[in-house]
Write a protein that holds these residues in place. Sequence first.
Motif, PDB file in Angstrom:
ATOM      1  N   UNK A 233       6.682 -14.560  -3.985  1.00  0.00           N
ATOM      2  CA  UNK A 233       7.076 -13.649  -2.905  1.00  0.00           C
ATOM      3  C   UNK A 233       5.886 -12.843  -2.404  1.00  0.00           C
ATOM      4  N   UNK A 234       5.055 -12.373  -3.329  1.00  0.00           N
ATOM      5  CA  UNK A 234       3.869 -11.610  -2.924  1.00  0.00           C
ATOM      6  C   UNK A 234       2.879 -12.486  -2.163  1.00  0.00           C
ATOM      7  N   UNK A 235       2.727 -13.716  -2.635  1.00  0.00           N
ATOM      8  CA  UNK A 235       1.818 -14.639  -1.955  1.00  0.00           C
ATOM      9  C   UNK A 235       2.263 -14.862  -0.515  1.00  0.00           C
ATOM     10  N   UNK A 236       3.563 -14.978  -0.300  1.00  0.00           N
ATOM     11  CA  UNK A 236       4.075 -15.179   1.058  1.00  0.00           C
ATOM     12  C   UNK A 236       3.749 -13.983   1.946  1.00  0.00           C
ATOM     13  N   UNK A 237       3.894 -12.766   1.408  1.00  0.00           N
ATOM     14  CA  UNK A 237       3.555 -11.567   2.180  1.00  0.00           C
ATOM     15  C   UNK A 237       2.079 -11.597   2.580  1.00  0.00           C
ATOM     16  N   UNK A 238       1.219 -11.940   1.623  1.00  0.00           N
ATOM     17  CA  UNK A 238      -0.220 -11.981   1.897  1.00  0.00           C
ATOM     18  C   UNK A 238      -0.546 -13.052   2.935  1.00  0.00           C
ATOM     19  N   UNK A 239       0.003 -14.248   2.769  1.00  0.00           N
ATOM     20  CA  UNK A 239      -0.304 -15.337   3.697  1.00  0.00           C
ATOM     21  C   UNK A 239       0.257 -15.078   5.085  1.00  0.00           C
ATOM     22  N   UNK A 240       1.425 -14.452   5.156  1.00  0.00           N
ATOM     23  CA  UNK A 240       1.977 -14.082   6.468  1.00  0.00           C
ATOM     24  C   UNK A 240       1.073 -13.060   7.152  1.00  0.00           C
ATOM     25  N   UNK A 241       0.571 -12.118   6.369  1.00  0.00           N
ATOM     26  CA  UNK A 241      -0.335 -11.095   6.905  1.00  0.00           C
ATOM     27  C   UNK A 241      -1.622 -11.750   7.419  1.00  0.00           C
ATOM     28  N   UNK A 242      -2.168 -12.662   6.618  1.00  0.00           N
ATOM     29  CA  UNK A 242      -3.398 -13.349   7.020  1.00  0.00           C
ATOM     30  C   UNK A 242      -3.173 -14.142   8.308  1.00  0.00           C
ATOM     31  N   UNK A 243      -2.087 -14.903   8.353  1.00  0.00           N
ATOM     32  CA  UNK A 243      -1.796 -15.717   9.535  1.00  0.00           C
ATOM     33  C   UNK A 243      -1.661 -14.852  10.777  1.00  0.00           C
ATOM     34  N   UNK A 244      -0.872 -13.802  10.682  1.00  0.00           N
ATOM     35  CA  UNK A 244      -0.653 -12.908  11.820  1.00  0.00           C
ATOM     36  C   UNK A 244      -1.956 -12.326  12.337  1.00  0.00           C
ATOM     37  N   UNK A 245      -2.777 -11.819  11.429  1.00  0.00           N
ATOM     38  CA  UNK A 245      -3.989 -11.127  11.857  1.00  0.00           C
ATOM     39  C   UNK A 245      -5.087 -12.093  12.294  1.00  0.00           C
TER      40      UNK A 245
END
Length: 254
Positions: A233-245
């Motif tokens: 779940x944490x990895x998904x938050x990080x990867x979503x953040x990376x993708x968005x930015x």
Amino acid sequence: MDKAINRFFKRPEATARLICLPWAGGGSGHYARWGNLLGPSVEVCAVRLPGRESRAKEPFFRSMQQITEELCTVLLPEIGEKPFALFGHSFGAMTCFAFAEYLKRVHNLEPIHIFLSGASAPYSLTRLQAPKKSNLSDEEFFQWMLSIGGTPPELLANPEALKLFLPPLKADLQIAEAYRYSKPESPFVSCPVSCFDGKDDMPHDLQAWKDMTSGDFTITMLPGPHFYLKDTANEKVILDHITKHLEMSEMDYL
């Protein structure tokens, strides 16, 4: 390139590259798989340091300068081609800082975004006053490894496996403990910096990372100890953040 960089999912059509630097003792495998999770717009370049994986027979680096110089030699021909970002956890965060500073000072290049995780800024008092892990006895060192998580207990209980696992970890910790950088008098990059940390990890001075940039700065706290980023779940938050930015940065870059 293939020796020092694991690019398991090659994306020649990608609009940006994410260069991922390993935590102490870590290899390239965890980040290399992000190349599939992040999708076709981002090509992941997972750094592989000497003394591990396919470079197991090479001597360990002994200074941060050796790391930054190799990264420049390997990556410089490519990072001018398209936007690039940096990600690093723990020792990798410190390496990101050193690499970004070297790139700016020597080549006047900077990433479009820097993502830092699980570490205090190298010039913060929190980091400078932290006890050195190299001073720990073997028993204390093992207890510390158990406390931060990320290492399977069965590995710690296997003497033969430890003979392979401990040398690169201790080599990287010695580099981290020896690395010194004064607090920047002024920001040396203008790109956004995003910091992440585990809520149950030892306290880190994340706010001090703001001194490196004149750009946007954010801190995100996620549940878990030092290796919180291995949680799905944490990895998904990080990867979503990376993708968005990265998508936003690419638009600004173009």
